[in-house]
Design an enzyme around this catalytic site. Sequence first.
Site, PDB file in Angstrom:
ATOM      1  N   GLY D  71      -1.999   1.217 -11.633  1.00  0.00           N
ATOM      2  CA  GLY D  71      -2.765   0.159 -12.285  1.00  0.00           C
ATOM      3  C   GLY D  71      -2.878  -1.093 -11.432  1.00  0.00           C
ATOM      4  O   GLY D  71      -3.925  -1.749 -11.389  1.00  0.00           O
ATOM      5  N   THR D  72      -1.785  -1.427 -10.740  1.00  0.00           N
ATOM      6  CA  THR D  72      -1.792  -2.620  -9.908  1.00  0.00           C
ATOM      7  C   THR D  72      -2.838  -2.514  -8.804  1.00  0.00           C
ATOM      8  O   THR D  72      -3.618  -3.443  -8.581  1.00  0.00           O
ATOM      9  CB  THR D  72      -0.394  -2.814  -9.283  1.00  0.00           C
ATOM     10  OG1 THR D  72       0.542  -3.029 -10.348  1.00  0.00           O
ATOM     11  CG2 THR D  72      -0.369  -3.986  -8.321  1.00  0.00           C
ATOM     12  N   ASN D 151      -0.090  -6.297 -22.542  1.00  0.00           N
ATOM     13  CA  ASN D 151       1.109  -5.473 -22.436  1.00  0.00           C
ATOM     14  C   ASN D 151       2.297  -6.035 -23.203  1.00  0.00           C
ATOM     15  O   ASN D 151       3.173  -5.301 -23.608  1.00  0.00           O
ATOM     16  CB  ASN D 151       1.493  -5.272 -20.973  1.00  0.00           C
ATOM     17  CG  ASN D 151       1.423  -6.541 -20.152  1.00  0.00           C
ATOM     18  OD1 ASN D 151       0.407  -7.234 -20.177  1.00  0.00           O
ATOM     19  ND2 ASN D 151       2.484  -6.850 -19.454  1.00  0.00           N
ATOM     20  N   GLN D 179      -2.996  -0.844 -20.689  1.00  0.00           N
ATOM     21  CA  GLN D 179      -2.261  -0.678 -21.947  1.00  0.00           C
ATOM     22  C   GLN D 179      -3.135  -0.104 -23.056  1.00  0.00           C
ATOM     23  O   GLN D 179      -2.622   0.250 -24.120  1.00  0.00           O
ATOM     24  CB  GLN D 179      -1.651  -2.007 -22.406  1.00  0.00           C
ATOM     25  CG  GLN D 179      -0.516  -2.500 -21.535  1.00  0.00           C
ATOM     26  CD  GLN D 179       0.739  -1.619 -21.600  1.00  0.00           C
ATOM     27  OE1 GLN D 179       0.880  -0.763 -22.473  1.00  0.00           O
ATOM     28  NE2 GLN D 179       1.633  -1.820 -20.644  1.00  0.00           N
ATOM     29  N   SER D 199      -3.701   3.270 -15.634  1.00  0.00           N
ATOM     30  CA  SER D 199      -2.501   3.737 -14.942  1.00  0.00           C
ATOM     31  C   SER D 199      -1.957   4.953 -15.678  1.00  0.00           C
ATOM     32  O   SER D 199      -1.754   4.912 -16.887  1.00  0.00           O
ATOM     33  CB  SER D 199      -1.455   2.620 -14.931  1.00  0.00           C
ATOM     34  OG  SER D 199      -0.302   3.021 -14.237  1.00  0.00           O
ATOM     35  N   HIS D 201       0.968   6.507 -15.694  1.00  0.00           N
ATOM     36  CA  HIS D 201       2.319   6.561 -16.255  1.00  0.00           C
ATOM     37  C   HIS D 201       2.435   5.831 -17.592  1.00  0.00           C
ATOM     38  O   HIS D 201       3.500   5.826 -18.203  1.00  0.00           O
ATOM     39  CB  HIS D 201       3.363   6.053 -15.251  1.00  0.00           C
ATOM     40  CG  HIS D 201       3.395   4.581 -15.036  1.00  0.00           C
ATOM     41  ND1 HIS D 201       4.221   3.747 -15.750  1.00  0.00           N
ATOM     42  CD2 HIS D 201       2.698   3.784 -14.197  1.00  0.00           C
ATOM     43  CE1 HIS D 201       4.034   2.503 -15.332  1.00  0.00           C
ATOM     44  NE2 HIS D 201       3.112   2.489 -14.402  1.00  0.00           N
ATOM     45  N   THR D 237      -4.278  10.114   2.348  1.00  0.00           N
ATOM     46  CA  THR D 237      -4.167  11.482   1.858  1.00  0.00           C
ATOM     47  C   THR D 237      -3.936  11.441   0.353  1.00  0.00           C
ATOM     48  O   THR D 237      -3.085  10.700  -0.133  1.00  0.00           O
ATOM     49  CB  THR D 237      -3.002  12.199   2.558  1.00  0.00           C
ATOM     50  OG1 THR D 237      -3.266  12.218   3.965  1.00  0.00           O
ATOM     51  CG2 THR D 237      -2.838  13.623   2.059  1.00  0.00           C
ATOM     52  N   CYS D 325       7.749  -5.844 -15.744  1.00  0.00           N
ATOM     53  CA  CYS D 325       7.668  -6.181 -14.330  1.00  0.00           C
ATOM     54  C   CYS D 325       8.348  -7.496 -14.018  1.00  0.00           C
ATOM     55  O   CYS D 325       8.800  -7.720 -12.920  1.00  0.00           O
ATOM     56  CB  CYS D 325       6.220  -6.283 -13.902  1.00  0.00           C
ATOM     57  SG  CYS D 325       5.382  -4.740 -14.089  1.00  0.00           S
TER      58      CYS D 325
HETATM   59  C1  LIG Z   1      -1.450   8.810  12.845  1.00  0.00           C
HETATM   60  C2  LIG Z   1      -1.722   8.729  11.379  1.00  0.00           C
HETATM   61  N1  LIG Z   1      -1.758   7.536  10.771  1.00  0.00           N
HETATM   62  C3  LIG Z   1      -1.986   7.406   9.447  1.00  0.00           C
HETATM   63  C4  LIG Z   1      -2.213   8.506   8.653  1.00  0.00           C
HETATM   64  C5  LIG Z   1      -2.479   8.292   7.204  1.00  0.00           C
HETATM   65  O1  LIG Z   1      -1.382   8.645   6.407  1.00  0.00           O
HETATM   66  P1  LIG Z   1      -1.558   8.943   4.839  1.00  0.00           P
HETATM   67  O2  LIG Z   1      -2.423  10.119   4.753  1.00  0.00           O
HETATM   68  O3  LIG Z   1      -0.177   9.176   4.348  1.00  0.00           O
HETATM   69  O4  LIG Z   1      -2.182   7.767   4.219  1.00  0.00           O
HETATM   70  C6  LIG Z   1      -2.179   9.792   9.246  1.00  0.00           C
HETATM   71  C7  LIG Z   1      -2.396  11.012   8.462  1.00  0.00           C
HETATM   72  O5  LIG Z   1      -3.437  11.337   7.974  1.00  0.00           O
HETATM   73  C8  LIG Z   1      -1.930   9.897  10.642  1.00  0.00           C
HETATM   74  O6  LIG Z   1      -1.892  11.085  11.237  1.00  0.00           O
HETATM   75  C1  LIG Z   2      -1.645  -4.594 -18.559  1.00  0.00           C
HETATM   76  C2  LIG Z   2      -1.059  -3.998 -17.313  1.00  0.00           C
HETATM   77  N1  LIG Z   2      -1.758  -4.056 -16.159  1.00  0.00           N
HETATM   78  C3  LIG Z   2      -1.289  -3.535 -15.028  1.00  0.00           C
HETATM   79  C4  LIG Z   2      -0.063  -2.916 -14.955  1.00  0.00           C
HETATM   80  C5  LIG Z   2       0.413  -2.371 -13.649  1.00  0.00           C
HETATM   81  O1  LIG Z   2       0.324  -0.962 -13.601  1.00  0.00           O
HETATM   82  P1  LIG Z   2       1.171  -0.128 -12.538  1.00  0.00           P
HETATM   83  O2  LIG Z   2       2.587  -0.383 -12.832  1.00  0.00           O
HETATM   84  O3  LIG Z   2       0.772   1.276 -12.736  1.00  0.00           O
HETATM   85  O4  LIG Z   2       0.818  -0.621 -11.177  1.00  0.00           O
HETATM   86  C6  LIG Z   2       0.708  -2.827 -16.144  1.00  0.00           C
HETATM   87  C7  LIG Z   2       2.027  -2.183 -16.174  1.00  0.00           C
HETATM   88  O5  LIG Z   2       3.019  -2.633 -15.646  1.00  0.00           O
HETATM   89  C8  LIG Z   2       0.190  -3.389 -17.332  1.00  0.00           C
HETATM   90  O6  LIG Z   2       0.891  -3.329 -18.473  1.00  0.00           O
END
Ligand SMILES: Cc1ncc(COP(=O)(O)O)c(C=O)c1O
Ligand SMILES: Cc1ncc(COP(=O)(O)O)c(C=O)c1O
Lengths: 126, 126, 388, 388
Positions: D71-72, D151, D179, D199, D201, D237, D325
């Site tokens: 969510g953030t 929230n 929320q 979000s 979770h 990824t 939070c």
């Molecule tokens: C050299 C390099 N940097 C950054 C990334 C990006 O990593 P991620 O896919 O975990 O965001 C990758 C993989 O795709 C990579 O091989």
């Molecule tokens: C209203 C609201 N916005 C944003 C967030 C942030 O979500 P997340 O923890 O998935 O980054 C929360 C939860 O902490 C929330 O209650």
Amino acid sequence: MYSEKVMEHFLNPRNTGTITNADGVGEVGNASCGDIMHIEIKVNNDVIEDIKFQTFGCAAAIASSSMLTELVKGKSLAEAEKITNKSVAEALGGLPPVKMHCSNLAADALRKAIEDYRRKFAKEGA
Amino acid sequence: MYSEKVMEHFLNPRNTGTITNADGVGEVGNASCGDIMHIEIKVNNDVIEDIKFQTFGCAAAIASSSMLTELVKGKSLAEAEKITNKSVAEALGGLPPVKMHCSNLAADALRKAIEDYRRKFAKEGA
Amino acid sequence: MRTVYLDHNATTPLDPEVYKVMEPFIVENFYNPSSVYSRSRKVREKVEEARAKVASLLNASPEEIIFTSGGTEANNQAIIGGAKANAGKGRHIITSAAEHHAVLDTCLRMEKEGFEVTVLPVDEYGRVLPETLEKAIRTETVLVSIMYANNEVGTINDIKTLAEIAHKNGSLFHTDAVQAAGKIKVDVKDLGVDMLSVSAHKLYGPKGIGCLYVKKGTKIESLLTGGGQENKMRAGTENVPAIIGFGRAAELTIERGTELENHIKDLEKILREGIKERIPDIIFTGHPEERIPGCVSVCFKYIEGESMLLLLDQRGIMASSGSACSSKSLKASHVLLAMGISHEIAHGSLRLSLGKDNRMEDVEYLLEVLPPIVEKLRLISPLYQGGR
Amino acid sequence: MRTVYLDHNATTPLDPEVYKVMEPFIVENFYNPSSVYSRSRKVREKVEEARAKVASLLNASPEEIIFTSGGTEANNQAIIGGAKANAGKGRHIITSAAEHHAVLDTCLRMEKEGFEVTVLPVDEYGRVLPETLEKAIRTETVLVSIMYANNEVGTINDIKTLAEIAHKNGSLFHTDAVQAAGKIKVDVKDLGVDMLSVSAHKLYGPKGIGCLYVKKGTKIESLLTGGGQENKMRAGTENVPAIIGFGRAAELTIERGTELENHIKDLEKILREGIKERIPDIIFTGHPEERIPGCVSVCFKYIEGESMLLLLDQRGIMASSGSACSSKSLKASHVLLAMGISHEIAHGSLRLSLGKDNRMEDVEYLLEVLPPIVEKLRLISPLYQGGR
Ligand SMILES: Cc1ncc(COP(=O)(O)O)c(C=O)c1O
Ligand SMILES: Cc1ncc(COP(=O)(O)O)c(C=O)c1O
């Protein structure tokens, strides 16, 4: 990603290779864009009696070439010229949007081969 | 988060409440910062005979108050005045860094109570 | 059908040992580590233990580790956060032409924010030569970001020397160690870097988690604002199971020591020699020695990569051509082009990247399957004279 | 010991049904969805299926969903990406004083980037009144971000009306529905918003994944640059198992319909009435009707929240005081203060948030445990006259 038809043509491409003493030869594309298509035709009575292709490119490019040769083999030049890149893609059951440009080459290569044939024929006829 | 000692004092705070006819009363903190500590003492021969606290605040604040009362009960005023907020925190086995400010209040409240006692005593003595 | 996974630079299988420690935190211990009750506090402890393990893998302190959603975020955080927080020094950024897009594109994007960006050329092996950096660096250079190991060709940069040059100039040095961590030793103190990015899914850990090492005292801005998580450096409810899995993956990497490295190097040698023996007209790319173990990058003349991949896939072999991330793009690999390889040859690239579960049989199978595939594609290629 | 989880606004337990669909993608199908081989393509398909399910929960199209790390990130993406991409319209942003920090702090941070930010006051229930927005909006207002449901106190804003005001002015409208989603119906078309954050979770899905809905045609900049994932809008990824879990969680939310809502509302009623009956000197916060089900936010005069939480924890009850939070922060909840509640009273806040697995026994247990805890703390409080 690819339709079954594309994969089938890619895995078992039809009419690959070259023709000894071809009547028309066409080539389009270049390596920097990633695709090159080379088409050779044998023409008899304005009919494409034989056609072969060679392609450097991705699966979509190879499948498009193969499909094109199937579509036009035995067809008259007039009919063959009506084949568009779009109709090749359609015959393949569609191509992923990102790959549409690959099928753009097959019909162009054929048109060049026909032009080449006409040029030669025109000379001989003259 | 909290040491066992902190939790023990928080769950079973010692010397809570008020003293009838207390000799000294001290209060520090305010609700907007989230903590208020109120301490009352009974003094006899310069010794803290009895001490009670009331605290509005988090677990660290309550435990600090409770620990402070234990540390100074039965001690002379001179000894009691040596108690610092740091020594209260140490006696509790440490406080989380983010909560250090809470223990800052207990010794201050006691000092105010002693001051209050001295003021009254000075008057009576005069 | 037999399957052989040879794409470990794209992602690695999750180690079952890693999964074992994650599992209890997926369903059962789902608590938010920021809450005050005891079950949350236990989760918080596990998160901090994982941080210590990841720190230990990098020879860093736990407070120097910021968990992120992966390598990409770590790179973005380092570049955007590092450059902005220190813009007082100047608004010039240096990176290299062989970087992963997560670095290269992020640097280039800083141009919109008023930064000037110099993209250093690389040599034929994909390395940034120290003298190139010496020449490009200026008083206003706030940040230098050069990758530790290249994802496509495996080439390792001399980070220690490059970081020294940056520091002599008072510039921050960041390195993308996503392809290095888990394959070679990564020691932030020895390298002398200010920031370093890691991604868990490249070292048998879970996807969706990575970290940025930020040397104590280094000023950087946070990228995501919100709740004060990660010491106010990265907001958002922590991805607890992934963090715990990352910790275990780091620990297993340490435990493996150089054993895995040696196993993979042995397989790689046979793989390279086998290809060289069986297939003509090829070009191995990347540095002959300064290379992460297990990365075999090779261009097959006259043919195109995707066709190879699909034919290999038909036989159960999984590999990649250029970077996994840009596999949908139709451009030749920017890394190979930067190394001076022609478009035509670059299009024929294949990357085989070995991993811990590969065995000799996998290499033998590849060596049996690959040559006829190359031959088949060459025979229908207009560029191949042997076919005419 | 008996445990009762009453902190569903902080995070929710992962639904075992969700776990079931995630599990095969954690260890076994670990492939990178961007690779070209068939096993990767199958993973890609599952990712796209999940996107369709999430879209369906929001009444959006799959192309309108960008997966984020939570969510953030969704909020940061919407605000930073939305404001920057449309800065041509002007550099003024409007938000509200009751927002989650992920919105509020992110908006305020835009001041550094040359934006002006107006933080709208809220009424005593935590609502943004349409007339307040009417008055504050200007030609240069590029973006309005106002939360769907709060929230801390659960208050629901009249998003439809607020979005209309923004649109009449040609401003983008974003809402943080973190929320709301999973608790009440969230229909982007009906609400008429341009962007909306969710979000996973918070709706019985996994941590580390969320999404931003971006209405077709809305210009926004990406936050993370790199590989071209998420239609070039969010590099990195993909967190495949989490995405697949999010999809299933969305699907289960749809399947549950209003049944869960009703179950929770029933429990909530008994909880509220029970507290009111048993404990004097309390103030329920939040709107009496316009409120998400299950959120009971109440201030107990004379005492402080954390103490209550720890004593509840001793009895196995998990709850929160203010936002999860900011539970480490020592400040009183900015939401309660914005609603005009005094510091003193705001410090005594308790948030009990019910979820799908709570039963009547849980409520009864809370009602048995809570009153003596409040009494105990009041007795040692210098603010409580009853104790003197
Ligand atoms: C050299 C390099 N940097 C950054 C990334 C990006 O990593 P991620 O896919 O975990 O965001 C990758 C993989 O795709 C990579 O091989
Ligand atoms: C209203 C609201 N916005 C944003 C967030 C942030 O979500 P997340 O923890 O998935 O980054 C929360 C939860 O902490 C929330 O209650």
